[in-house]
Design a protein around this motif. Sequence first.
Motif, PDB file in Angstrom:
ATOM      1  N   LEU A 390       0.938  -1.105   0.037  1.00  0.00           N
ATOM      2  CA  LEU A 390       0.014   0.122  -0.066  1.00  0.00           C
ATOM      3  C   LEU A 390       1.030   1.221   0.221  1.00  0.00           C
ATOM      4  CD1 LEU A 390      -3.037   0.611  -0.081  1.00  0.00           C
ATOM      5  CD2 LEU A 390      -2.921   0.901   2.431  1.00  0.00           C
ATOM      6  N   LEU A 391       1.696   1.206   0.895  1.00  0.00           N
ATOM      7  CA  LEU A 391       2.672   2.269   0.703  1.00  0.00           C
ATOM      8  C   LEU A 391       3.430   2.617  -0.373  1.00  0.00           C
ATOM      9  CD1 LEU A 391       4.624   1.915   4.107  1.00  0.00           C
ATOM     10  CD2 LEU A 391       3.511   3.902   3.832  1.00  0.00           C
ATOM     11  N   ILE A 392       3.960   1.582  -1.115  1.00  0.00           N
ATOM     12  CA  ILE A 392       4.595   1.586  -2.277  1.00  0.00           C
ATOM     13  C   ILE A 392       3.484   2.188  -3.457  1.00  0.00           C
ATOM     14  CG2 ILE A 392       5.544   0.577  -4.413  1.00  0.00           C
ATOM     15  CD1 ILE A 392       6.763  -1.467  -2.264  1.00  0.00           C
ATOM     16  N   VAL A 393       2.524   1.615  -3.352  1.00  0.00           N
ATOM     17  CA  VAL A 393       1.487   1.954  -4.640  1.00  0.00           C
ATOM     18  C   VAL A 393       0.957   3.529  -4.320  1.00  0.00           C
ATOM     19  CG1 VAL A 393      -1.122   1.767  -5.244  1.00  0.00           C
ATOM     20  CG2 VAL A 393       0.600  -0.170  -4.975  1.00  0.00           C
ATOM     21  N   VAL A 394       0.605   3.987  -3.092  1.00  0.00           N
ATOM     22  CA  VAL A 394      -0.054   5.230  -3.047  1.00  0.00           C
ATOM     23  C   VAL A 394       1.426   6.364  -3.150  1.00  0.00           C
ATOM     24  CG1 VAL A 394      -0.636   7.019  -1.231  1.00  0.00           C
ATOM     25  CG2 VAL A 394      -1.567   4.518  -1.354  1.00  0.00           C
ATOM     26  N   GLY A 395       2.334   5.951  -2.503  1.00  0.00           N
ATOM     27  CA  GLY A 395       3.450   6.836  -2.737  1.00  0.00           C
ATOM     28  C   GLY A 395       4.035   7.074  -4.182  1.00  0.00           C
ATOM     29  N   VAL A 396       4.258   6.002  -4.814  1.00  0.00           N
ATOM     30  CA  VAL A 396       4.685   6.013  -6.402  1.00  0.00           C
ATOM     31  C   VAL A 396       3.500   6.818  -7.052  1.00  0.00           C
ATOM     32  CG1 VAL A 396       5.112   4.836  -8.562  1.00  0.00           C
ATOM     33  CG2 VAL A 396       5.857   4.034  -6.292  1.00  0.00           C
ATOM     34  N   ALA A 397       2.346   6.750  -6.794  1.00  0.00           N
ATOM     35  CA  ALA A 397       1.251   7.306  -7.600  1.00  0.00           C
ATOM     36  C   ALA A 397       1.365   8.925  -7.303  1.00  0.00           C
ATOM     37  CB  ALA A 397      -0.275   6.781  -7.169  1.00  0.00           C
TER      38      ALA A 397
END
Length: 419
Positions: A390-397
């Motif tokens: 979740l951190l990776i997905v939201v952060g990259v977006a």
Amino acid sequence: MVSTLKDAWKIPDLRRKIIITLALLFVYRLGSFIPVPFIDTEQLSQLVSDSGIFGLFDIISGGNFGNFTIFAMSITPYINASIIMNLLAFAIPALEALQKEGEEGRKKLAQYTRYLTIILALIQALGMSLSFGDLLIEKTPFTVFTVVLCITAGTAFLMYLGEQITENGIGNGISLIIFISIISRIPSAIGQMYQYLTIGTLNIITLIVFLVFIVVVIFGVVAVQEGQRRIPVQYAKRVVGRKMYGGQTTHIPMRVNMAGVIPVIFASSLTLFPATLASFFPTSAFANFISTYFAWGSWLTNIIYITLIIAFTYFYTAVTFNPFDIAENIKKQGGYIPGIRPGKPTVEYLSRIMNRLTLFGGVFLAIIAVIPIFVGNFMGVNLQFGGTSLLIVVGVALETVKQIEAEMMMRHHQGFLKS
């Protein structure tokens, strides 16, 4: 976000970059359906489902590891090579000098990182091929060589795709590849949740609580990623010729989490390193020791994971934000922070604020990353990688949308100046 993408699509240059990014990511997903020969995928699927370490590999690789495609190792060797090169740059003066040489120095460091990536990929591919001997339909020197060659070439190609996206597209190519890998697993994750509900492992109340947790985490990640401390800077008036400059007040925006999701990606790679090394010798005493004390989700692994996330948050922030350089630039331009003397006091003031913000950002990232591990262990379901993903997905977006907005702003100002 949707309106930003619509506005960006109207700008020809940005539209070209978006198309290039989508095309290269599409190539990556196409490669995810090319299997490596001589692999018994049924046994491998069982191994992935029974092991936490291989389950995380499968999520990060977007299912490539579980299906053992040419991208089975994903971009992990490149991430590890980048970590090693960044650490060596602090220890070896020659590499540190290259970092300060500007564009040419960065190109040389990037070239060294590529060489190290290939070396690490070869070692990891050889270790996987030898340790997973039972998964090979025929274990001969030719089959081992073929498997090693295929997955090493796949990693090298992914590295190339990531660099092309970064240079010619939008966003960080490596982060976007991991982003696409994770969201490609969403349908299977929904199916797994439905299966848990069907067999009674997960009840509807727990599912609702979990969904609320996801929404809260998304809002929290956005708030922290967007949060910033604004340091006021006052510029003294000065006369140059017949014109007067300065006299205005501006600010230095210091983000709460300057490192983004890079610490989470780096920390997960290093935390998994002992288990990865042990997988090369599955029947050894070392492998038994690692599986006993360093299994993913254990209390010791969680402590290491939290420590590495916070440490990498400080490390990456120190690389990207230099208080001494900022203080020098403010001083040269005739500026000062109200109540703080220029020079060393300004450096100490900026460093103190940076350390406090970084501590909060690192602790926040660590909490979000490990909470699903504890919740999953308590509920008896596999939620061990929810926080990290979740951190990776939201952060990259968020980072990608910010870069698009920056590109639009730059073109807007260019158009204003030309007019």
